[in-house]
Design a protein around this motif. Structure first.
Motif, PDB file in Angstrom:
ATOM      1  N   LEU A  37      43.047  52.653  39.622  1.00 33.14           N
ATOM      2  CA  LEU A  37      44.277  53.247  40.128  1.00 33.14           C
ATOM      3  C   LEU A  37      45.518  52.613  39.511  1.00 33.14           C
ATOM      4  O   LEU A  37      45.544  51.413  39.231  1.00 33.14           O
ATOM      5  CB  LEU A  37      44.344  53.078  41.649  1.00 33.14           C
ATOM      6  CG  LEU A  37      43.185  53.667  42.454  1.00 33.14           C
ATOM      7  CD1 LEU A  37      43.319  53.299  43.913  1.00 33.14           C
ATOM      8  CD2 LEU A  37      43.122  55.169  42.266  1.00 33.14           C
ATOM      9  N   LEU A  38      46.544  53.433  39.346  1.00 33.46           N
ATOM     10  CA  LEU A  38      47.859  52.943  38.935  1.00 33.46           C
ATOM     11  C   LEU A  38      48.541  52.317  40.148  1.00 33.46           C
ATOM     12  O   LEU A  38      48.141  52.582  41.294  1.00 33.46           O
ATOM     13  CB  LEU A  38      48.702  54.106  38.412  1.00 33.46           C
ATOM     14  CG  LEU A  38      48.204  54.778  37.133  1.00 33.46           C
ATOM     15  CD1 LEU A  38      48.951  56.089  36.899  1.00 33.46           C
ATOM     16  CD2 LEU A  38      48.379  53.835  35.956  1.00 33.46           C
ATOM     17  N   PRO A  39      49.573  51.534  39.963  1.00 36.38           N
ATOM     18  CA  PRO A  39      50.289  50.969  41.110  1.00 36.38           C
ATOM     19  C   PRO A  39      50.779  52.033  42.097  1.00 36.38           C
ATOM     20  O   PRO A  39      50.867  51.788  43.297  1.00 36.38           O
ATOM     21  CB  PRO A  39      51.472  50.232  40.466  1.00 36.38           C
ATOM     22  CG  PRO A  39      50.970  49.852  39.114  1.00 36.38           C
ATOM     23  CD  PRO A  39      50.085  51.007  38.688  1.00 36.38           C
ATOM     24  N   SER A  40      51.026  53.242  41.601  1.00 37.44           N
ATOM     25  CA  SER A  40      51.481  54.347  42.467  1.00 37.44           C
ATOM     26  C   SER A  40      50.354  54.900  43.334  1.00 37.44           C
ATOM     27  O   SER A  40      50.603  55.682  44.245  1.00 37.44           O
ATOM     28  CB  SER A  40      52.033  55.475  41.602  1.00 37.44           C
ATOM     29  OG  SER A  40      50.985  56.038  40.823  1.00 37.44           O
ATOM     30  N   GLY A  41      49.108  54.506  43.040  1.00 28.06           N
ATOM     31  CA  GLY A  41      47.963  55.027  43.774  1.00 28.06           C
ATOM     32  C   GLY A  41      47.278  56.184  43.069  1.00 28.06           C
ATOM     33  O   GLY A  41      46.209  56.617  43.485  1.00 28.06           O
ATOM     34  N   VAL A  78      47.735  44.200  35.665  1.00 30.46           N
ATOM     35  CA  VAL A  78      48.987  44.148  34.920  1.00 30.46           C
ATOM     36  C   VAL A  78      50.095  43.617  35.819  1.00 30.46           C
ATOM     37  O   VAL A  78      50.270  44.082  36.944  1.00 30.46           O
ATOM     38  CB  VAL A  78      49.359  45.556  34.386  1.00 30.46           C
ATOM     39  CG1 VAL A  78      50.668  45.519  33.630  1.00 30.46           C
ATOM     40  CG2 VAL A  78      48.248  46.093  33.502  1.00 30.46           C
ATOM     41  N   GLU A  79      50.827  42.644  35.299  1.00 31.02           N
ATOM     42  CA  GLU A  79      51.979  42.101  36.026  1.00 31.02           C
ATOM     43  C   GLU A  79      53.082  43.151  36.091  1.00 31.02           C
ATOM     44  O   GLU A  79      53.075  44.119  35.324  1.00 31.02           O
ATOM     45  CB  GLU A  79      52.507  40.862  35.307  1.00 31.02           C
ATOM     46  CG  GLU A  79      51.569  39.683  35.386  1.00 31.02           C
ATOM     47  CD  GLU A  79      52.182  38.434  34.774  1.00 31.02           C
ATOM     48  OE1 GLU A  79      53.165  38.536  34.000  1.00 31.02           O
ATOM     49  OE2 GLU A  79      51.666  37.351  35.068  1.00 31.02           O
ATOM     50  N   LEU A  86      43.898  38.800  33.170  1.00 30.78           N
ATOM     51  CA  LEU A  86      42.473  38.871  33.455  1.00 30.78           C
ATOM     52  C   LEU A  86      42.164  38.031  34.687  1.00 30.78           C
ATOM     53  O   LEU A  86      42.619  36.894  34.800  1.00 30.78           O
ATOM     54  CB  LEU A  86      41.691  38.345  32.246  1.00 30.78           C
ATOM     55  CG  LEU A  86      40.178  38.455  32.315  1.00 30.78           C
ATOM     56  CD1 LEU A  86      39.747  39.921  32.328  1.00 30.78           C
ATOM     57  CD2 LEU A  86      39.564  37.746  31.124  1.00 30.78           C
ATOM     58  N   ARG A  87      41.413  38.615  35.605  1.00 30.30           N
ATOM     59  CA  ARG A  87      40.932  37.909  36.793  1.00 30.30           C
ATOM     60  C   ARG A  87      39.416  37.895  36.683  1.00 30.30           C
ATOM     61  O   ARG A  87      38.802  38.948  36.491  1.00 30.30           O
ATOM     62  CB  ARG A  87      41.380  38.658  38.043  1.00 30.30           C
ATOM     63  CG  ARG A  87      41.025  37.998  39.349  1.00 30.30           C
ATOM     64  CD  ARG A  87      41.590  38.788  40.537  1.00 30.30           C
ATOM     65  NE  ARG A  87      43.048  38.741  40.557  1.00 30.30           N
ATOM     66  CZ  ARG A  87      43.845  39.827  40.617  1.00 30.30           C
ATOM     67  NH1 ARG A  87      43.330  41.039  40.657  1.00 30.30           N
ATOM     68  NH2 ARG A  87      45.150  39.697  40.643  1.00 30.30           N
ATOM     69  N   VAL A  88      38.805  36.705  36.770  1.00 32.32           N
ATOM     70  CA  VAL A  88      37.349  36.613  36.664  1.00 32.32           C
ATOM     71  C   VAL A  88      36.758  36.044  37.944  1.00 32.32           C
ATOM     72  O   VAL A  88      37.407  35.301  38.668  1.00 32.32           O
ATOM     73  CB  VAL A  88      36.916  35.764  35.445  1.00 32.32           C
ATOM     74  CG1 VAL A  88      37.419  36.388  34.152  1.00 32.32           C
ATOM     75  CG2 VAL A  88      37.379  34.335  35.556  1.00 32.32           C
ATOM     76  N   ARG A  89      35.523  36.412  38.193  1.00 32.39           N
ATOM     77  CA  ARG A  89      34.781  35.931  39.369  1.00 32.39           C
ATOM     78  C   ARG A  89      33.293  35.991  39.032  1.00 32.39           C
ATOM     79  O   ARG A  89      32.904  36.473  37.976  1.00 32.39           O
ATOM     80  CB  ARG A  89      35.123  36.774  40.592  1.00 32.39           C
ATOM     81  CG  ARG A  89      34.751  38.240  40.450  1.00 32.39           C
ATOM     82  CD  ARG A  89      35.261  39.058  41.662  1.00 32.39           C
ATOM     83  NE  ARG A  89      35.663  40.378  41.231  1.00 32.39           N
ATOM     84  CZ  ARG A  89      36.879  40.733  40.850  1.00 32.39           C
ATOM     85  NH1 ARG A  89      37.855  39.873  40.843  1.00 32.39           N
ATOM     86  NH2 ARG A  89      37.131  41.959  40.461  1.00 32.39           N
ATOM     87  N   GLY A  90      32.475  35.505  39.927  1.00 34.74           N
ATOM     88  CA  GLY A  90      31.027  35.638  39.794  1.00 34.74           C
ATOM     89  C   GLY A  90      30.470  35.173  38.468  1.00 34.74           C
ATOM     90  O   GLY A  90      30.750  34.069  38.015  1.00 34.74           O
ATOM     91  N   SER A  91      29.683  36.049  37.824  1.00 30.96           N
ATOM     92  CA  SER A  91      28.978  35.697  36.589  1.00 30.96           C
ATOM     93  C   SER A  91      29.926  35.323  35.455  1.00 30.96           C
ATOM     94  O   SER A  91      29.641  34.409  34.678  1.00 30.96           O
ATOM     95  CB  SER A  91      28.079  36.862  36.153  1.00 30.96           C
ATOM     96  OG  SER A  91      28.852  38.030  35.900  1.00 30.96           O
ATOM     97  N   VAL A  92      31.051  35.996  35.355  1.00 29.62           N
ATOM     98  CA  VAL A  92      32.011  35.710  34.284  1.00 29.62           C
ATOM     99  C   VAL A  92      32.699  34.369  34.545  1.00 29.62           C
ATOM    100  O   VAL A  92      32.846  33.548  33.635  1.00 29.62           O
ATOM    101  CB  VAL A  92      33.039  36.851  34.127  1.00 29.62           C
ATOM    102  CG1 VAL A  92      34.093  36.503  33.089  1.00 29.62           C
ATOM    103  CG2 VAL A  92      32.332  38.155  33.748  1.00 29.62           C
ATOM    104  N   VAL A 106      45.237  38.237  27.116  1.00 34.55           N
ATOM    105  CA  VAL A 106      44.710  39.591  26.949  1.00 34.55           C
ATOM    106  C   VAL A 106      45.770  40.487  26.307  1.00 34.55           C
ATOM    107  O   VAL A 106      46.941  40.443  26.702  1.00 34.55           O
ATOM    108  CB  VAL A 106      44.319  40.208  28.311  1.00 34.55           C
ATOM    109  CG1 VAL A 106      43.726  41.593  28.141  1.00 34.55           C
ATOM    110  CG2 VAL A 106      43.387  39.312  29.081  1.00 34.55           C
ATOM    111  N   SER A 107      45.346  41.291  25.356  1.00 36.52           N
ATOM    112  CA  SER A 107      46.212  42.312  24.778  1.00 36.52           C
ATOM    113  C   SER A 107      45.436  43.621  24.742  1.00 36.52           C
ATOM    114  O   SER A 107      44.281  43.652  24.317  1.00 36.52           O
ATOM    115  CB  SER A 107      46.645  41.913  23.365  1.00 36.52           C
ATOM    116  OG  SER A 107      47.501  42.901  22.822  1.00 36.52           O
ATOM    117  N   LEU A 108      46.065  44.694  25.220  1.00 37.28           N
ATOM    118  CA  LEU A 108      45.459  46.026  25.260  1.00 37.28           C
ATOM    119  C   LEU A 108      46.294  46.989  24.438  1.00 37.28           C
ATOM    120  O   LEU A 108      47.527  46.856  24.386  1.00 37.28           O
ATOM    121  CB  LEU A 108      45.411  46.565  26.695  1.00 37.28           C
ATOM    122  CG  LEU A 108      44.774  45.713  27.771  1.00 37.28           C
ATOM    123  CD1 LEU A 108      44.962  46.378  29.134  1.00 37.28           C
ATOM    124  CD2 LEU A 108      43.323  45.474  27.476  1.00 37.28           C
TER     125      LEU A 108
END
Length: 123
Positions: A37-41, A78-79, A86-92, A106-108
């Motif tokens: 989702l975008l910040p707008s939903g 995205v700020e 990037l937010r990582v958790r678990g296996s990563v 990160v660059s996209l």
């Protein structure tokens, strides 16, 4: 600080869109709800999702492409400034900790039918 790993990946947007259309549950296997989702939903566009998928592939490459990483354990957000993070958790997060990763860059991008991402793991 030193660079622990660098990953880069590209995704053909049309091919990625066809995969999502062919397998409707794929989006939920690849992305956490906030990524869809975008910040707008509103639902995020396919080019943006393809770039996020490329980032997840780039994360795996930066970590040495070990088996067992879960797609949803790497989240691109995205700020307010527009800078991707990037937010990582678990296996990563576990693999990143093994390697001593302390920060991610990160660059996209997406243009001309191709989405791309570069990820740098810094320790």
């Amino acid at each position: 600080m030193s660079i622990i790993g660098v990953g880069i990946d590209v995704a053909e947007i049309e091919r990625f869109a066809a995969s999502l259309e062919r397998t409707p549950a794929l989006a939920e296997r690849l992305f956490v709800e906030r990524e869809l989702l975008l910040p707008s939903g509103e639902r995020r566009g396919v080019a943006s999702l393809a770039a996020r998928f490329a980032a997840k592939e780039a994360v795996a490459k930066a970590l040495g492409a070990p088996a067992g990483l879960l797609w949803t354990d790497a989240e691109v957000w995205v700020e307010a400034s527009g800078q991707p993070r990037l937010r990582v958790r678990g296996s990563v997060a576990a693999r990143a900790a093994e390697l001593g990763v302390r920060a991610w860059h990160v660059s996209l991008s997406h243009d001309a039918g191709v989405a791309s991402a570069v990820v740098i793991a810094e320790g």
